[in-house]
Motif scaffolding. Structure first.
Motif, mmCIF file in Angstrom:
data_model
loop_
_atom_site.group_PDB
_atom_site.id
_atom_site.type_symbol
_atom_site.label_atom_id
_atom_site.label_comp_id
_atom_site.label_asym_id
_atom_site.label_seq_id
_atom_site.Cartn_x
_atom_site.Cartn_y
_atom_site.Cartn_z
ATOM 1 N N UNK A 8 -65.466 -44.205 -74.266
ATOM 2 C CA UNK A 8 -64.427 -43.731 -75.179
ATOM 3 C C UNK A 8 -64.154 -42.246 -75.124
ATOM 4 N N UNK A 9 -64.925 -41.514 -74.339
ATOM 5 C CA UNK A 9 -64.668 -40.091 -74.225
ATOM 6 C C UNK A 9 -63.411 -39.818 -73.431
ATOM 7 N N UNK A 10 -63.003 -38.554 -73.409
ATOM 8 C CA UNK A 10 -61.817 -38.190 -72.656
ATOM 9 C C UNK A 10 -61.288 -36.839 -73.066
ATOM 10 N N UNK A 11 -60.061 -36.583 -72.644
ATOM 11 C CA UNK A 11 -59.377 -35.324 -72.941
ATOM 12 C C UNK A 11 -58.345 -35.571 -74.035
ATOM 13 N N UNK A 15 -56.480 -31.609 -82.895
ATOM 14 C CA UNK A 15 -55.825 -32.399 -83.934
ATOM 15 C C UNK A 15 -55.790 -33.884 -83.656
ATOM 16 N N UNK A 16 -56.128 -34.244 -82.440
ATOM 17 C CA UNK A 16 -56.107 -35.648 -82.049
ATOM 18 C C UNK A 16 -57.367 -36.391 -82.442
ATOM 19 N N UNK A 17 -57.434 -37.654 -82.017
ATOM 20 C CA UNK A 17 -58.551 -38.530 -82.380
ATOM 21 C C UNK A 17 -59.102 -39.237 -81.145
ATOM 22 N N UNK A 109 -71.113 -39.281 -72.719
ATOM 23 C CA UNK A 109 -69.684 -39.364 -72.408
ATOM 24 C C UNK A 109 -69.035 -38.034 -72.763
ATOM 25 N N UNK A 110 -68.195 -37.545 -71.875
ATOM 26 C CA UNK A 110 -67.590 -36.229 -72.054
ATOM 27 C C UNK A 110 -66.403 -36.309 -73.011
ATOM 28 N N UNK A 111 -66.394 -35.388 -73.953
ATOM 29 C CA UNK A 111 -65.245 -35.211 -74.849
ATOM 30 C C UNK A 111 -64.745 -33.784 -74.668
ATOM 31 N N UNK A 112 -63.478 -33.659 -74.316
ATOM 32 C CA UNK A 112 -62.869 -32.352 -74.121
ATOM 33 C C UNK A 112 -61.646 -32.241 -75.020
#
Length: 115
Positions: A8-11, A15-17, A109-112
């Protein structure tokens, strides 16, 4: 094989979710485990983000209170992290942790979050 797999990670823009999932496999009695989400930003130590006990009690880091929500589905042996109003400082690798009969970590998992 006992393991935790995050997804579920990502770019995302500020302000997003995002919604992270952590699927546990091979873990007996998943429901008795305390599950947690941790994160590690470059050059920083790993820190606790949110924890949920076997009884459903939750605790959050002050930096994410009111924005993040941890939940669990014992039938699916999965824990979630709903992240809203994301900020650039939330950028990190997010790890799932299981603490009970065993202590386990996922691969991350990467969250950017872009500004």
């Amino acid at each position: 094989q006992v393991r935790l797999v995050e997804s579920g990670g990502g770019l995302v823009q500020a302000g997003g979710s995002l919604r992270l999932s952590c699927a546990a496999s091979g873990i007996r009695m998943f429901s008795i485990y305390t599950m947690g989400w941790y994160r590690q930003a470059p050059g920083k130590q790993r820190e606790s983000v949110a924890v949920i006990t076997s009884g459903g009690s939750t605790d959050y880091a002050d930096t994410v209170k009111g924005r993040f929500t941890i939940s669990r589905d014992n039938a699916k042996t999965t824990v979630y992290l709903q992240m809203n109003s994301l900020k650039p400082e939330d950028t990190a690798v997010y790890y799932c942790n299981a603490d009970g009969l065993l202590r386990l970590w996922g691969q991350g998992t990467q969250v950017t979050v872009s500004s």
